[in-house]
Design a protein around this motif. Sequence first.
Motif, PDB file in Angstrom:
ATOM      1  N   GLN A 405       0.748  -1.184   0.092  1.00 17.28           N
ATOM      2  CA  GLN A 405       0.020  -0.039   0.139  1.00 17.28           C
ATOM      3  C   GLN A 405       0.993   1.267  -0.009  1.00 17.28           C
ATOM      4  N   ILE A 406       1.947   1.072   0.684  1.00 17.15           N
ATOM      5  CA  ILE A 406       2.896   2.260   0.567  1.00 17.15           C
ATOM      6  C   ILE A 406       4.345   1.915   0.180  1.00 17.15           C
ATOM      7  N   ILE A 407       4.757   3.159  -0.343  1.00 15.60           N
ATOM      8  CA  ILE A 407       6.174   2.984  -0.949  1.00 15.60           C
ATOM      9  C   ILE A 407       7.030   4.063  -0.029  1.00 15.60           C
ATOM     10  N   ILE A 408       8.276   3.928   0.374  1.00 17.45           N
ATOM     11  CA  ILE A 408       8.721   4.979   1.289  1.00 17.45           C
ATOM     12  C   ILE A 408      10.190   5.211   0.382  1.00 17.45           C
ATOM     13  N   ALA A 409      10.549   6.300  -0.064  1.00 17.31           N
ATOM     14  CA  ALA A 409      11.858   6.411  -0.740  1.00 17.31           C
ATOM     15  C   ALA A 409      12.611   7.270   0.048  1.00 17.31           C
ATOM     16  N   GLY A 410      13.776   6.591   0.586  1.00 15.51           N
ATOM     17  CA  GLY A 410      14.428   7.047   1.462  1.00 15.51           C
ATOM     18  C   GLY A 410      14.266   6.770   2.872  1.00 15.51           C
ATOM     19  N   GLN A 467       0.308  -0.408  -8.236  1.00 20.72           N
ATOM     20  CA  GLN A 467      -0.862  -0.818  -7.369  1.00 20.72           C
ATOM     21  C   GLN A 467      -0.920  -0.131  -5.885  1.00 20.72           C
ATOM     22  N   ALA A 468       0.158   0.600  -5.573  1.00 12.49           N
ATOM     23  CA  ALA A 468       0.497   0.990  -4.378  1.00 12.49           C
ATOM     24  C   ALA A 468      -0.630   2.357  -4.242  1.00 12.49           C
ATOM     25  N   ARG A 469      -0.966   3.017  -3.201  1.00 11.77           N
ATOM     26  CA  ARG A 469      -1.685   3.850  -2.817  1.00 11.77           C
ATOM     27  C   ARG A 469      -1.016   5.098  -2.420  1.00 11.77           C
ATOM     28  N   VAL A 470       0.085   4.965  -1.855  1.00  4.84           N
ATOM     29  CA  VAL A 470       1.000   6.060  -1.341  1.00  4.84           C
ATOM     30  C   VAL A 470       2.208   6.088  -1.437  1.00  4.84           C
ATOM     31  N   LEU A 471       3.020   7.098  -1.905  1.00  2.00           N
ATOM     32  CA  LEU A 471       4.563   7.273  -1.926  1.00  2.00           C
ATOM     33  C   LEU A 471       4.879   8.523  -1.107  1.00  2.00           C
ATOM     34  N   VAL A 472       5.739   7.981  -0.317  1.00  2.00           N
ATOM     35  CA  VAL A 472       6.337   8.913   0.820  1.00  2.00           C
ATOM     36  C   VAL A 472       7.814   9.356   0.365  1.00  2.00           C
ATOM     37  N   MET A 482      12.856  16.630  -5.402  1.00  2.00           N
ATOM     38  CA  MET A 482      12.044  17.062  -6.564  1.00  2.00           C
ATOM     39  C   MET A 482      11.914  16.160  -7.823  1.00  2.00           C
ATOM     40  N   ARG A 483      13.248  15.705  -8.044  1.00  2.00           N
ATOM     41  CA  ARG A 483      13.414  14.802  -9.311  1.00  2.00           C
ATOM     42  C   ARG A 483      12.386  13.592  -9.208  1.00  2.00           C
ATOM     43  N   ILE A 484      12.131  12.971  -7.930  1.00  2.00           N
ATOM     44  CA  ILE A 484      11.485  11.792  -7.735  1.00  2.00           C
ATOM     45  C   ILE A 484       9.778  12.493  -8.090  1.00  2.00           C
ATOM     46  N   VAL A 485       9.529  13.573  -7.254  1.00  3.15           N
ATOM     47  CA  VAL A 485       8.383  14.095  -7.203  1.00  3.15           C
ATOM     48  C   VAL A 485       7.934  14.259  -8.815  1.00  3.15           C
ATOM     49  N   GLN A 486       8.739  14.872  -9.463  1.00  4.37           N
ATOM     50  CA  GLN A 486       8.405  15.473 -10.898  1.00  4.37           C
ATOM     51  C   GLN A 486       7.956  14.206 -11.872  1.00  4.37           C
ATOM     52  N   ARG A 487       8.877  13.256 -11.768  1.00  2.00           N
ATOM     53  CA  ARG A 487       8.605  11.931 -12.417  1.00  2.00           C
ATOM     54  C   ARG A 487       7.568  11.137 -11.846  1.00  2.00           C
ATOM     55  N   VAL A 488       7.534  11.243 -10.618  1.00  2.00           N
ATOM     56  CA  VAL A 488       6.263  10.239 -10.178  1.00  2.00           C
ATOM     57  C   VAL A 488       4.788  10.800 -10.765  1.00  2.00           C
ATOM     58  N   ARG A 489       4.899  12.166 -10.631  1.00  2.00           N
ATOM     59  CA  ARG A 489       3.359  12.977 -10.799  1.00  2.00           C
ATOM     60  C   ARG A 489       3.119  12.369 -12.290  1.00  2.00           C
ATOM     61  N   ARG A 490       4.146  12.439 -13.261  1.00  2.00           N
ATOM     62  CA  ARG A 490       3.720  12.217 -14.618  1.00  2.00           C
ATOM     63  C   ARG A 490       3.353  10.498 -14.782  1.00  2.00           C
ATOM     64  N   ARG A 491       4.169   9.917 -14.346  1.00  2.20           N
ATOM     65  CA  ARG A 491       4.079   8.444 -14.538  1.00  2.20           C
ATOM     66  C   ARG A 491       2.945   7.618 -13.526  1.00  2.20           C
ATOM     67  N   PHE A 492       2.693   8.278 -12.385  1.00  2.00           N
ATOM     68  CA  PHE A 492       1.726   7.396 -11.416  1.00  2.00           C
ATOM     69  C   PHE A 492       1.091   8.523 -10.742  1.00  2.00           C
ATOM     70  N   PRO A 493       0.312   9.145 -11.911  1.00  3.97           N
ATOM     71  CA  PRO A 493      -0.618  10.153 -11.094  1.00  3.97           C
ATOM     72  C   PRO A 493      -1.774   9.792  -9.901  1.00  3.97           C
ATOM     73  N   HIS A 494      -1.929   8.639 -10.014  1.00  2.00           N
ATOM     74  CA  HIS A 494      -2.865   7.997  -9.050  1.00  2.00           C
ATOM     75  C   HIS A 494      -2.300   7.950  -7.434  1.00  2.00           C
ATOM     76  N   LEU A 495      -0.884   7.934  -7.407  1.00  2.00           N
ATOM     77  CA  LEU A 495      -0.098   7.773  -6.137  1.00  2.00           C
ATOM     78  C   LEU A 495      -0.377   9.119  -5.546  1.00  2.00           C
ATOM     79  N   ARG A 496      -0.761   9.020  -4.053  1.00  2.00           N
ATOM     80  CA  ARG A 496      -0.969  10.163  -3.245  1.00  2.00           C
ATOM     81  C   ARG A 496       0.428  10.302  -2.596  1.00  2.00           C
ATOM     82  N   LEU A 497       0.982  11.702  -2.841  1.00  2.00           N
ATOM     83  CA  LEU A 497       2.509  12.006  -2.220  1.00  2.00           C
ATOM     84  C   LEU A 497       2.496  12.531  -1.000  1.00  2.00           C
TER      85      LEU A 497
END
Length: 609
Positions: A405-410, A467-472, A482-497
Motif C-alpha cells: 500500500q505504501i512505498i517509502i523513498a529514503g 498498485q500502491a496507494r501512497v508514496l512517501v 524534486m526529481r522523484i516528485v516530478q517523475r512520479v506525478r507524470r508516470r503514476f498520477p494515482h499515487l498520493r504523495l
Amino acid sequence: MAIDLLYNVLIFLAAAVLIVPLVKRLGLGEVLGYLIAGVLIGPSVLGLVPDAEAVLQFSQVGLVFLLFVIGLELKPARLKLMHKAVFGFGCLQVAVTTLVLTLGALALGLAPSAALVVGFSLGLCSTPLVLQLLGERGELSSRHGRYAFALLLFQDLAAIPVLAALPLLTADSPMAGGWFTLLGEVLVAVGAFAGLIIGGRYLLRPLFRFAAATRSREVFAGTALLVVIGAALLMALAGLSMALGAFIAGVLLADSEYRHSIEADIEPFRGLLLGLFFMAVGMTAQIGLLAERPGLILALTALLLAAKWLSVVAAARAYGTGWRAGLNLGALLSQGGEFGFVLLTAAGAAALLDPALVGLLVLVVSLSMAATPVLFLAHARLVRPLFKARRPRRDFDRPPQTAPQIIIAGFGRFGQIMGRALQGLKIPYTVLDINADHVEFVRRYGNEVYFGDASRLDLLEAAGADQARVLVVAVGDIEASMRIVQRVRRRFPHLRLYARARDRYHAQLLMRAGVHDIIRELMPASLELTREVLVGLGIPRDRAQHTIDTFRPHDERALLRQLEAFGNEKQQIQTIQEAARELEDLYEADEEIVTSVSEPRGEPPRGGA
C-alpha cells in the motif's frame, strides 16, 4: 518564406523522432542518432535541407544554452576550486595533443605553420558531444567528468587567441600591423569579459527581480532568454566564444534564488537546439568525398582517434590521475570538435591551408565525432570492467511484486520512524534507498529495505507503484526529492504523495510541484521544544500548548502567502515581516496567551516532560 521555414522544421522533427529513438534503442546514445539523422536529410544523401552551413551557424545557439545551464550548476566557489584543473590539466593536454598532431602533420608533408594550425585545430574536442555523453550516463560529477569539463573550458579559452592570431601566420601579413591588430583585439576581448562579469554581478539579480514581480511566466522566461543571448552576443562582438559568454552568465546566477526557475525555463530550448546542432554537423559531412577516397579518409580518422587517445591518456597520467580516469578521458576526448571546423575554415580563408585539405579535414573531424559515442560505449562495456573498484558498484535491487500500500523513498532517520510505526500496525510497505551502506546496515535489524534510486521509473514499477496507494518522499536531498516528485506525478498520477521538506524553500518547491501533504522535518520537533521551554519558564502546560497550537496554523498561512511571491526576494521579505507583525497581534489579542505570559512566575519546574 514561412512555408519553407515550416517545411525545414517539419523535416528536422520527423528525422529526430524517427531515427534518434531507433539508434538509442540499439544502445548507441542520442548523439549518434542526431548525427545519422543529419547525414540522411543533408545535401550528401537525400538533400531535404540543402543549406547545411546556415543550419550549422544557427544551431550554435544550442551550445550557448548548454554552457549557460552548466554555468547555473557551477557556483563561483566551486569554479574557483577548479582553476588548477582548468589551467593545469587543460594546458598540459592541449600542449601534448597539439605537439603529437603537429608532428604527424609535418610527417605528412605540411609546412610548419600549416602543420601547427592543423595540429591545434584537430586537438580540440567537442564540448556539446562530450557533455551530452557524460549527461546521458550520469557521469558529469565523476572524476573523469570533472576533468573533461575543465579541459573543455580551457580549450574554449585557448581557441580564442589562436583564432585571432591566424592572420599573423600568413606570408604576406605585415608583422607590425598584425601585432597592433592582435593587441587591439585582446584589449577589446578583455574589456568585454570584464564588462560582462561586472555588469552581470550588479544587474542580473535586479533584472530577474523585476521580471518575477510581474508574476508572468512568459516575461520571466523571456528575461532568461534575453540574458543568455545577450551575454553570448556580447562575447561574439568582442571576438570571443558565444558559449563562454553564456557560461559566465550562468555562473553569475548560480547562487541566486532564481536558479531553479531559470533552469526550468531554459531546459526545453537547450535540448531542442543541441539536437539541431548535432544534426547540422551530420548535414555538413561531405559523404561524397568519403565515397571517392574511403581508404584515405578512414585511415586519417583512425589515426586522429588513436593519436588523441594516446595524447589524452599520457597527459592525464602526467597530471597524476589514475589509469581508470585516464582511460575514461582518452575514450571520451579522442574526437575533433566544432572549434576545429571554425579554425580550419578560417585557416583556409587566410590561405594557410588548401581548400581541398580543409574539406578533407572537416570530414575527418565529423567522422571522429560520429565514432566517439560507439567507442565510448565499447570502452564502458569492455575496458571499465577490467578496472574494478575495491568495492564493486552494486546493482539496484529488484523488490518483489508484493503490491504494497505504501512505498517509502529514503530510509534515514525520518523514514525509519515511519517504518517502525507502520510495522507495528502490520501495514505492508516497501522501502527504496540509494545509499548501499545504509541499506546493508538497516537490514541487519530486520528491515525490508531495497537498494535503488526512487527516481528510476522501472524500479518504482518493480516496487509495485502501479498498485500502491501512497508514496512517501523521505529523501533529504532537495534536488533528488524534486526529481522523484516530478517523475512520479507524470508516470503514476494515482499515487498520493507525502513529502519531507528540509526547509521552507523546499516546501515551496514541493507545493509548486503539486504536493500538498508536506511535513517540514524540523517543524514538529522545534514546536515541541518551544513548548517545553515555555513550560520551563513557568507557563502552565495547557497554555504553552495553546500557544503552539495558535502558531502552527498561522505559520502555514504565512507559508502559502510566501508561495505566491516565490522568486521575488523583495516581496518575500515583505511577506515575512508582515507575518511576524500579524503573529504579534494574534498573540496580543488572545487573552489566554497574554495572561500566561504576563503572570508572575515562580521557580521553573525541573525535569518537565
